[in-house]
Motif scaffolding. Structure first.
Motif, PDB file in Angstrom:
ATOM      1  N   GLY A 550       0.829  -1.193   0.000  1.00 50.22           N
ATOM      2  CA  GLY A 550       0.000   0.000   0.000  1.00 50.22           C
ATOM      3  C   GLY A 550       0.861   1.239   0.000  1.00 50.22           C
ATOM      4  N   VAL A 551       0.280   2.355  -0.513  1.00 52.30           N
ATOM      5  CA  VAL A 551       1.027   3.618  -0.578  1.00 52.30           C
ATOM      6  C   VAL A 551       0.448   4.658   0.359  1.00 52.30           C
ATOM      7  CG1 VAL A 551       1.780   3.234  -2.933  1.00 52.30           C
ATOM      8  CG2 VAL A 551      -0.396   4.352  -2.530  1.00 52.30           C
ATOM      9  N   GLY A 552      -0.620   4.365   1.099  1.00 54.96           N
ATOM     10  CA  GLY A 552      -1.137   5.306   2.073  1.00 54.96           C
ATOM     11  C   GLY A 552      -2.012   6.385   1.482  1.00 54.96           C
ATOM     12  N   LEU A 553      -2.702   6.111   0.364  1.00 57.03           N
ATOM     13  CA  LEU A 553      -3.540   7.125  -0.264  1.00 57.03           C
ATOM     14  C   LEU A 553      -5.032   6.824  -0.133  1.00 57.03           C
ATOM     15  CD1 LEU A 553      -1.546   7.758  -3.555  1.00 57.03           C
ATOM     16  CD2 LEU A 553      -1.672   9.231  -1.566  1.00 57.03           C
ATOM     17  N   GLY A 554      -5.390   5.598   0.231  1.00 54.04           N
ATOM     18  CA  GLY A 554      -6.799   5.213   0.234  1.00 54.04           C
ATOM     19  C   GLY A 554      -7.644   6.052   1.177  1.00 54.04           C
ATOM     20  N   LEU A 555      -7.223   6.157   2.454  1.00 54.79           N
ATOM     21  CA  LEU A 555      -8.009   6.914   3.422  1.00 54.79           C
ATOM     22  C   LEU A 555      -7.937   8.407   3.167  1.00 54.79           C
ATOM     23  CD1 LEU A 555      -7.290   4.947   6.718  1.00 54.79           C
ATOM     24  CD2 LEU A 555      -9.332   4.894   5.305  1.00 54.79           C
ATOM     25  N   ALA A 556      -6.775   8.896   2.679  1.00 54.83           N
ATOM     26  CA  ALA A 556      -6.662  10.325   2.373  1.00 54.83           C
ATOM     27  C   ALA A 556      -7.626  10.701   1.253  1.00 54.83           C
ATOM     28  CB  ALA A 556      -5.225  10.657   1.990  1.00 54.83           C
ATOM     29  N   ILE A 557      -7.681   9.873   0.222  1.00 51.72           N
ATOM     30  CA  ILE A 557      -8.603  10.144  -0.883  1.00 51.72           C
ATOM     31  C   ILE A 557     -10.054  10.009  -0.415  1.00 51.72           C
ATOM     32  CG2 ILE A 557      -9.367   9.284  -3.127  1.00 51.72           C
ATOM     33  CD1 ILE A 557      -6.488   8.508  -3.688  1.00 51.72           C
ATOM     34  N   SER A 558     -10.328   8.981   0.395  1.00 50.91           N
ATOM     35  CA  SER A 558     -11.687   8.779   0.893  1.00 50.91           C
ATOM     36  C   SER A 558     -12.155   9.964   1.720  1.00 50.91           C
ATOM     37  CB  SER A 558     -11.748   7.492   1.713  1.00 50.91           C
ATOM     38  OG  SER A 558     -11.399   6.370   0.931  1.00 50.91           O
ATOM     39  N   SER A 559     -11.272  10.494   2.588  1.00 52.76           N
ATOM     40  CA  SER A 559     -11.636  11.654   3.390  1.00 52.76           C
ATOM     41  C   SER A 559     -11.955  12.849   2.511  1.00 52.76           C
ATOM     42  CB  SER A 559     -10.502  11.995   4.365  1.00 52.76           C
ATOM     43  OG  SER A 559     -10.823  13.141   5.132  1.00 52.76           O
ATOM     44  N   GLY A 560     -11.132  13.061   1.459  1.00 53.61           N
ATOM     45  CA  GLY A 560     -11.405  14.170   0.550  1.00 53.61           C
ATOM     46  C   GLY A 560     -12.721  13.992  -0.192  1.00 53.61           C
ATOM     47  N   ILE A 561     -13.040  12.760  -0.605  1.00 57.64           N
ATOM     48  CA  ILE A 561     -14.293  12.512  -1.324  1.00 57.64           C
ATOM     49  C   ILE A 561     -15.496  12.783  -0.417  1.00 57.64           C
ATOM     50  CG2 ILE A 561     -15.701  10.696  -2.379  1.00 57.64           C
ATOM     51  CD1 ILE A 561     -13.160   9.459  -3.444  1.00 57.64           C
ATOM     52  N   VAL A 562     -15.437  12.300   0.818  1.00 55.50           N
ATOM     53  CA  VAL A 562     -16.557  12.517   1.750  1.00 55.50           C
ATOM     54  C   VAL A 562     -16.737  14.003   2.019  1.00 55.50           C
ATOM     55  CG1 VAL A 562     -17.411  12.036   4.064  1.00 55.50           C
ATOM     56  CG2 VAL A 562     -16.310  10.233   2.764  1.00 55.50           C
ATOM     57  N   THR A 563     -15.625  14.743   2.148  1.00 56.41           N
ATOM     58  CA  THR A 563     -15.720  16.189   2.344  1.00 56.41           C
ATOM     59  C   THR A 563     -16.378  16.855   1.148  1.00 56.41           C
ATOM     60  OG1 THR A 563     -13.723  16.137   3.726  1.00 56.41           O
ATOM     61  CG2 THR A 563     -14.418  18.273   2.848  1.00 56.41           C
ATOM     62  N   ASP A 564     -16.007  16.446  -0.074  1.00 54.32           N
ATOM     63  CA  ASP A 564     -16.627  17.006  -1.276  1.00 54.32           C
ATOM     64  C   ASP A 564     -18.121  16.692  -1.326  1.00 54.32           C
ATOM     65  OD1 ASP A 564     -14.187  17.966  -2.012  1.00 54.32           O
ATOM     66  OD2 ASP A 564     -13.728  16.319  -3.402  1.00 54.32           O
ATOM     67  N   LEU A 565     -18.514  15.546  -0.779  1.00 52.32           N
ATOM     68  CA  LEU A 565     -19.926  15.169  -0.768  1.00 52.32           C
ATOM     69  C   LEU A 565     -20.708  15.859   0.338  1.00 52.32           C
ATOM     70  CD1 LEU A 565     -19.618  11.317  -1.474  1.00 52.32           C
ATOM     71  CD2 LEU A 565     -20.046  13.156  -3.107  1.00 52.32           C
ATOM     72  N   GLY A 566     -20.019  16.709   1.121  1.00 58.49           N
ATOM     73  CA  GLY A 566     -20.697  17.444   2.186  1.00 58.49           C
ATOM     74  C   GLY A 566     -20.759  16.703   3.504  1.00 58.49           C
ATOM     75  N   GLY A 567     -19.975  15.659   3.680  1.00 57.54           N
ATOM     76  CA  GLY A 567     -20.009  14.887   4.914  1.00 57.54           C
ATOM     77  C   GLY A 567     -18.690  14.921   5.655  1.00 57.54           C
ATOM     78  N   ARG A 568     -18.496  13.904   6.501  1.00 55.91           N
ATOM     79  CA  ARG A 568     -17.294  13.837   7.324  1.00 55.91           C
ATOM     80  C   ARG A 568     -16.955  12.368   7.567  1.00 55.91           C
ATOM     81  NH1 ARG A 568     -17.245  16.138  13.419  1.00 55.91           N
ATOM     82  NH2 ARG A 568     -18.741  14.425  13.541  1.00 55.91           N
ATOM     83  N   LEU A 569     -15.649  12.046   7.515  1.00 54.43           N
ATOM     84  CA  LEU A 569     -15.157  10.697   7.769  1.00 54.43           C
ATOM     85  C   LEU A 569     -14.240  10.739   8.979  1.00 54.43           C
ATOM     86  CD1 LEU A 569     -14.923   7.732   6.865  1.00 54.43           C
ATOM     87  CD2 LEU A 569     -12.992   8.401   5.435  1.00 54.43           C
ATOM     88  N   THR A 570     -14.579   9.941  10.017  1.00 54.75           N
ATOM     89  CA  THR A 570     -13.789   9.913  11.251  1.00 54.75           C
ATOM     90  C   THR A 570     -13.426   8.468  11.581  1.00 54.75           C
ATOM     91  OG1 THR A 570     -15.803   9.788  12.609  1.00 54.75           O
ATOM     92  CG2 THR A 570     -14.911  11.988  12.139  1.00 54.75           C
ATOM     93  N   ALA A 571     -12.441   8.332  12.474  1.00 49.07           N
ATOM     94  CA  ALA A 571     -11.989   7.007  12.895  1.00 49.07           C
ATOM     95  C   ALA A 571     -11.590   7.069  14.368  1.00 49.07           C
ATOM     96  CB  ALA A 571     -10.822   6.534  12.044  1.00 49.07           C
ATOM     97  N   ARG A 572     -11.758   5.928  15.046  1.00 47.68           N
ATOM     98  CA  ARG A 572     -11.352   5.823  16.453  1.00 47.68           C
ATOM     99  C   ARG A 572     -11.099   4.354  16.762  1.00 47.68           C
ATOM    100  NH1 ARG A 572     -16.969   6.096  16.705  1.00 47.68           N
ATOM    101  NH2 ARG A 572     -17.937   4.425  17.952  1.00 47.68           N
TER     102      ARG A 572
END
Length: 598
Positions: A550-572
């Motif tokens: 892996g190159v570490g881009l999956g979650l970064a891209i996913s967070s950006g997509i959710v932000t563009d869709l007007g939402g929010r992606l969190t993790a704990r």
């Protein structure tokens, strides 16, 4: 007293020798400045012209090497196809038995897999019995160069023939032998026109000529079939007077610079040649000489401006009365121009960076999808093997039933084969829809359907391991206004991370909970090893996977997509073990949106 007053000098009158000396000094300074300016401009013009010309030529040679490498690579890749098809048992059997009912289908399948322009199958009389273009079936090419040359040689033969309407056809042909006798010829056309179409968008003029010096590919269509030596001569529509005037003006303009390589339609150009490693072909490019002149002229303009400023400062020094005020005004004017230029550059750079970031985000998102697609393809290929094996068995049974005249039972076998084909098509359609780039096509979407679609696309990977997946979904639709493909991409990325996190877990489990209130919340929980660094989790290129996984881009891209869709992606981290991802999106509440979604 009167005598003393008469002998006292008048301070308002200049000394007799002061003015001529000052004028002489000013003339000397001005003459020296002019000589210095002429020498510097002349030397700078010559040096910069040579340097920029060399840089432009090196870039042209590099581009030409890249273009020629692409063309040779395409030719070499396609040259293997006729040999492979000539050894194909299905094609040899069709020629031997004279049954060509499935030949065109076989050739079309090979064309889709390899990506060649077209494929023809000719029998020993030169008649087309199989073709990717079914309109050519029945055509006769007995006298065609590719057919005659293939029948005379046991090796793969390359042919380039000019069409009647302009352009060339490039083909590889291979004779098909049976019991030592020629049974037919397989002809594969090379699609070199795609390179010509790609070059058409460039500023340079690019062409390829054969060993005889004839143009066979060019960004100028009317050049095809002409000798390269005639291209640098003006067109027939130009009169002798116009050619003489153009040449005179060009020579006058270039009197202080290096001469260009040649003139193309009255324009000075740099000609770059590259010998291709294929049948003595040459690739030539003509790069306009004007950009070199413009760069040099720009720097010369700055130098002339600098000397002009220096001359002005010299006059200001001579004129003491206006020196301070004029110098102040000039300094402020220079500072304002510099500030204005700096602000314009910053604005242009900011706009450029914003565009590049937008393009990079879309590119990285598509790259992430394709990486996932590669992993799913390996599993899907395993899924396709089973229907293929079953189809082979049914075909054998159907053939046996037909020989025994048991038609009804044979039709039943064909129906089973049709069902298997539908199943294979469903699997491949999932890959096609996921590989397509998602745009900004926002529409009302039921998140339950997106979750089911994502799980369906992940089914081949889920079957490779024993993972318990629980789903808790509401009975009513959970409608959100999003781009469906991008939302499915985010869900797949989260599921992949959950699968990777539970790789070393003894009893892996993934819980999916979808709830709808003021917002739609999708919760994905796993019982894996948890998250070590929550602060950097959504940073680009941050990953805890091993090198190559892996190159570490999956979650970064996913967070950006959710932000563009007007939402929010969190993790704990979950209580005990594992991690919890939550994706929140606005819910559609208007009745017209709900009706549109239905």
């Amino acid at each position: 007293m009167t005598a003393q007053k008469a002998s006292r000098p008048n301070r308002n009158q200049p000394r007799p020798d002061a003015s001529p000396l000052r004028r002489t000094s000013v003339k000397a300074v001005v003459a020296l400045l002019i000589l210095l300016a002429v020498g510097v401009v002349f030397y700078t013009n010559r040096w910069l012209t040579e340097r920029f010309t060399e840089t432009t030529r090196n870039r042209a040679e590099l581009r030409l090497a890249l273009y020629s490498g692409n063309v040779v690579s395409e030719l070499q890749r396609t040259s293997v196809v006729p040999l492979l098809l000539a050894r194909d048992p299905a094609i040899s059997e069709a020629l031997a038995k004279g049954d060509f009912s499935r030949s065109s289908q076989r050739l079309a399948q090979v064309q889709n897999d390899i990506g060649v322009a077209s494929i023809l199958l000719l029998d020993d009389s030169g008649r087309v019995v199989g073709a990717t273009n079914r309109n050519l079936l029945g055509s006769v090419y007995r006298n065609a160069d590719f057919y005659v040359a293939a029948m005379r040689s046991a090796d793969t033969v390359f042919s380039a023939s000019q069409r009647e309407g302009g352009g060339y056809d490039f083909t590889y042909s291979q004779v098909i032998l049976g019991d030592g006798q020629p049974q037919g010829v397989i002809v594969v056309e090379v699609d070199l026109m795609k390179f010509e179409r790609a070059w058409a968008g460039l500023q340079d003029v690019v062409l390829i000529s054969d060993s005889g010096g004839t143009v066979i590919l060019s960004t100028e269509p009317r050049w095809r079939g002409l000798p390269v030596d005639q291209l640098t001569v003006e067109g027939e529509e130009d009169s002798a007077l116009n050619r003489a005037l153009d040449r005179a003006l060009t020579m006058t303009r270039d009197i202080t610079q290096n001469r260009p390589d040649t003139y193309l339609r009255g324009v000075a150009v740099l000609q770059t040649d590259n010998r291709m490693t294929f049948r003595g072909w040459h690739m030539t490019s003509f790069t306009a000489y004007d950009p070199v002149r413009e760069k040099v002229n720009g720097i010369l303009a700055l130098e002339i401006m600098g000397f002009a400023i220096l001359a002005a400062l010299t006059f200001y020094l001579v004129s003491r009365r206006a020196y301070a005020e004029t110098l102040t005004f000039r300094r402020e004017s220079i500072e304002l121009r510099q500030l204005n230029a700096r602000l314009q550059r910053e604005i242009a750079e900011r706009e450029k960076v914003q565009k590049e970031l937008s393009v990079a985000e879309q590119t990285l998102a598509q790259s992430s999808k394709l990486a996932v697609l590669g992993e799913m393809s390996a599993a899907v290929s395993h899924e396709l093997n089973q229907p293929l094996a079953a189809m082979k068995t049914y075909l054998a049974g159907a053939r046996l039933l037909l020989t025994r005249k048991r038609t009804d039972e044979a039709l039943s076998s064909f129906q089973r084969i049709d069902d298997l084909i539908d199943r294979m098509g469903a699997i491949t359609r999932q890959l096609k829809s996921y590989a397509r780039k998602g745009g900004e096509a926002f529409e009302p979407v039921d998140m339950r359907l997106c979750l089911s679609s994502a799980l369906a696309m992940m089914e081949p990977q889920l079957k490779q391991r024993v993972v318990r997946i629980t789903r808790s979904l509401p009975r009513q639709p959970v409608m959100v206004n999003v781009d469906r493909l991008r939302l499915e991409q985010v869900i797949i990325n989260i599921l992949r991370n959950a699968l990777d996190a539970t790789k070393d877990t003894r009893d892996p489990q993934i819980d999916l909970v979808l709830a709808a209130g003021d917002t739609a919340v999708l919760t994905v929980r796993d019982n894996g090893h948890g998250i070590a660094d929550l602060d950097n989790l959504f940073e680009p290129f941050y990953t805890t996977k091993k090198s190559g996984e892996g190159v570490g881009l999956g979650l970064a891209i996913s967070s950006g997509i959710v932000t563009d869709l007007g939402g929010r992606l969190t993790a704990r981290n979950a209580e005990g073990t594992g991690a919890v991802f939550e994706m929140q999106l606005p819910v559609l509440e208007r009745p017209e949106d709900m009706k549109a979604a239905e």
